[in-house]
Design a protein around this motif. Structure first.
Motif, PDB file in Angstrom:
ATOM      1  N   GLY A  83       0.809  -1.204   0.000  1.00  0.00           N
ATOM      2  CA  GLY A  83       0.000   0.000   0.000  1.00  0.00           C
ATOM      3  C   GLY A  83       0.841   1.252   0.000  1.00  0.00           C
ATOM      4  O   GLY A  83       2.058   1.211  -0.252  1.00  0.00           O
ATOM      5  N   ARG A 118      -7.196   3.210   4.126  1.00  0.00           N
ATOM      6  CA  ARG A 118      -7.413   2.556   2.830  1.00  0.00           C
ATOM      7  C   ARG A 118      -6.469   1.364   2.666  1.00  0.00           C
ATOM      8  O   ARG A 118      -6.880   0.281   2.195  1.00  0.00           O
ATOM      9  CB  ARG A 118      -7.183   3.560   1.711  1.00  0.00           C
ATOM     10  N   ASP A 119      -5.214   1.527   3.064  1.00  0.00           N
ATOM     11  CA  ASP A 119      -4.263   0.408   3.001  1.00  0.00           C
ATOM     12  C   ASP A 119      -4.713  -0.750   3.873  1.00  0.00           C
ATOM     13  O   ASP A 119      -4.640  -1.932   3.473  1.00  0.00           O
ATOM     14  CB  ASP A 119      -2.872   0.868   3.464  1.00  0.00           C
ATOM     15  N   ARG A 146      -7.735  -1.509   4.897  1.00  0.00           N
ATOM     16  CA  ARG A 146      -8.947  -2.156   4.357  1.00  0.00           C
ATOM     17  C   ARG A 146      -8.581  -3.123   3.231  1.00  0.00           C
ATOM     18  O   ARG A 146      -9.172  -4.201   3.111  1.00  0.00           O
ATOM     19  CB  ARG A 146      -9.921  -1.095   3.851  1.00  0.00           C
ATOM     20  N   ARG A 147      -7.640  -2.743   2.395  1.00  0.00           N
ATOM     21  CA  ARG A 147      -7.225  -3.620   1.295  1.00  0.00           C
ATOM     22  C   ARG A 147      -6.505  -4.859   1.831  1.00  0.00           C
ATOM     23  O   ARG A 147      -6.688  -5.968   1.325  1.00  0.00           O
ATOM     24  CB  ARG A 147      -6.313  -2.860   0.342  1.00  0.00           C
ATOM     25  N   PRO A 195      -9.546  -7.126   4.454  1.00  0.00           N
ATOM     26  CA  PRO A 195     -10.923  -6.817   4.019  1.00  0.00           C
ATOM     27  C   PRO A 195     -11.993  -7.371   4.945  1.00  0.00           C
ATOM     28  O   PRO A 195     -13.141  -6.902   4.916  1.00  0.00           O
ATOM     29  CB  PRO A 195     -11.002  -7.473   2.627  1.00  0.00           C
TER      30      PRO A 195
END
Length: 536
Positions: A2, A123-124, A126-127, A130
């Motif tokens: 990320g 965001r990192d 969550r990726r 998940p």
């Protein structure tokens, strides 16, 4: 992979460094960090002046420990490869790597700045995870704790580079400072998911953290600790090796090893050994030219603010520093911006933190010619220092009188300097006379490397002037308070001070010109300066 979590580009940054012709292997630091990572919960803050290699070292640490990259090709031939923990830790750790100076220049408020960083990290996460439900309203510490708990106590190794970048933004307020350090403290303090947190910057973090939010970090700088010193800046031995590479890389080398030291040495570790400005050394070797590279990079904005500050005592201190004299100071106070400075020692401390001064044994000094030139530039152009410009005119006169053997003029100029409004007037002892002599001969810095209390023959000379051009005259000055200049000259002769100009065995003499002996006597009762000059 990320933006902040296990980023790919950190290895690319470090790989480029290793491929440069004047790369220095600092991976022995990794061998010192491996045990700290294994014991977990270690917090390290390394503060150094700009351009002392902090970000390169941070990239090295991230490239070695971080997942998502293959560092084997980079590290296999470096010193850390021989460490027993090498294979166990190479690219085996979840890495959160945040360069706080990167991609945030367009921000106009602290909230915008920190939210941009927080959103990218969320965001990192969550990726990468998940299946974990992340609430954007939670603090980063809470979010990371949830991720860790829901993934078998997942651990993170954190690197925070340029932590103090935002302190120099106009929009950053005192209130924001507390919020920011609380943000960092929330992510790190008392968190079981932290394997190690490693932080770099210029400003000391404990000075700027609200209450105890960042007191869990062990802080290391050049003034308070020897730990890790050799990994930031270049040691004398490393510069020796780099200079040999330079001689091989350039058919017509433009400068000597000694000149390289004169320009970029002068920083000292707590135990006394030298550290060079690495950025300037590499640029000089690469370009085959000695120059003021730090100034050309536009890094001197704060220096002018400090030098021109109206706080009592600053002007006197700057005058002495410009003359090459050490200035005693208490390095316990720091300031982040020129507007926050309120007294002399705070300003001198801040100048040291930013690398404009070197601190050692209770005193600050201008470390080298690179910084000396910038101090000179400010002094020459600012009305506040008009006295220094007048002093330089008198200095040119005393230097010429020394060449001519004009003893009367030398004595007269010394008297002018000694009695003129200056920081030395409050004293009436040998230190005062010594400082007056250094100020009187300030113009000689352009032609000489001036050393004080240099061991020569069987004793110590007060001042020795080594010419930059070997064909120029060398000068030895001996001072006596309440004694005669003849006694000073006798000491020079009896103790063979002139032997110093012969150089070390196998080296050429340091001057092929004359050696001028200057004896100076000062009488504290009649305030008369007397001079005798001999030439050998």
């Amino acid at each position: 992979m990320g933006y902040y979590l296990n980023p790919q580009d950190v290895i690319d940054i470090y790989r480029r460094e290793t491929e440069r012709p004047y790369f220095v292997d600092k991976t022995e630091l990794l061998a010192e960090l491996i045990p700290l990572v294994e014991q977990q919960g270690s917090y390290i803050s390394v503060t150094r002046p700009r351009r002392f290699g902090k970000s390169v070292v941070a990239a090295m640490i991230g490239s070695f420990f971080g997942k998502g990259v293959d560092g084997a090709e980079v590290f296999a031939h470096l010193k850390v490869a021989g460490n027993k923990g090498y294979a166990k830790h190479l690219n085996q750790h979840n890495l959160i790597y945040i360069d706080f100076s990167r991609d945030v220049s367009e921000c106009s408020s602290y909230t915008q700045y920190i939210m941009k960083i927080k959103k990218r990290l969320i965001r990192d996460l969550r990726r990468a995870y998940p299946d974990v439900e992340i609430d954007d309203e939670d603090s980063m510490g809470a979010i990371l704790r949830i991720v860790s708990l829901e993934h078998s106590n997942e651990k993170f190794l954190m690197i925070f580079d340029e932590w103090d970048y935002i302190f120099h933004k106009d929009y950053f307020t005192e209130s924001d400072r507390g919020k920011y350090t609380a943000f960092l403290g929330d992510m790190t303090k008392g968190r079981a998911y932290v394997e190690m947190a490693y932080l770099t910057g210029v400003l000391p973090i404990k000075k700027y953290s609200a209450s105890d939010t960042m007191n869990h970090f062990d802080e290391y700088n050049m003034a308070n600790s020897n730990m890790y010193d050799e990994y930031f800046g270049f040691t004398c031995e490393e510069v020796d090796e780099l200079y040999q590479r330079y001689l091989k890389n350039h058919a017509s080398p433009e400068f000597s090893r000694e000149e390289l030291a004169e320009w970029y040495d002068g920083y000292q570790r707590k135990e006394g050994s030298s550290i060079y400005n690495p950025n300037s050394v590499v640029r000089a070797l690469t370009r085959n030219t000695l120059n003021n590279y730090w100034a050309k990079a536009g890094e001197y904005g704060e220096l002018k603010d400090y030098v021109l500050n109206d706080v009592d005592g600053v002007k006197d201190a700057v005058m002495l520093l410009a003359a090459g004299e050490p200035v005693e100071t208490d390095l316990s106070e720091y300031a982040s911006t020129a507007t926050e400075l309120t007294y002399r020692d705070e300003i001198l401390s801040a100048m040291t933190v930013y690398g404009y001064l070197n601190y050692y044994d209770g005193c600050v000094r201008i470390p080298n010619k690179e910084l000396e030139l910038e101090f000179d530039r400010i002094i020459r152009t600012e009305p506040k220092y008009s006295y220094m410009r007048e002093l330089e005119r008198e200095s040119a006169r005393i230097l010429q009188a020394t060449y001519d053997g004009d003893e009367e003029t030398v004595g007269n100029v010394l008297a002018i300097v000694h009695t003129t409004e200056s920081p030395l007037k409050a004293y009436n002892n040998e230190a005062e006379l010594s400082g007056s002599v250094k100020l009187a001969y300030i113009a000689a810095r352009n032609k000489y490397n001036i050393e004080r209390e240099d061991q020569t023959g069987i004793g110590y000379a007060d001042y020795i002037f080594y010419p930059h051009n070997r064909s120029d005259d060398g000068i030895i000055i001996e001072l006596k308070v309440d004694d005669s200049p003849e006694t000073a000259l006798k000491q020079i002769r009896d103790k063979n001070y002139a032997l110093k100009f012969q150089g070390k065995l196998g080296e050429p003499a340091k001057t092929t010109g004359r050696i001028i002996l200057v004896g100076i006597g000062y009488n504290r009762k009649d305030k008369v300066h007397r001079c005798r000059i001999e030439v050998i």
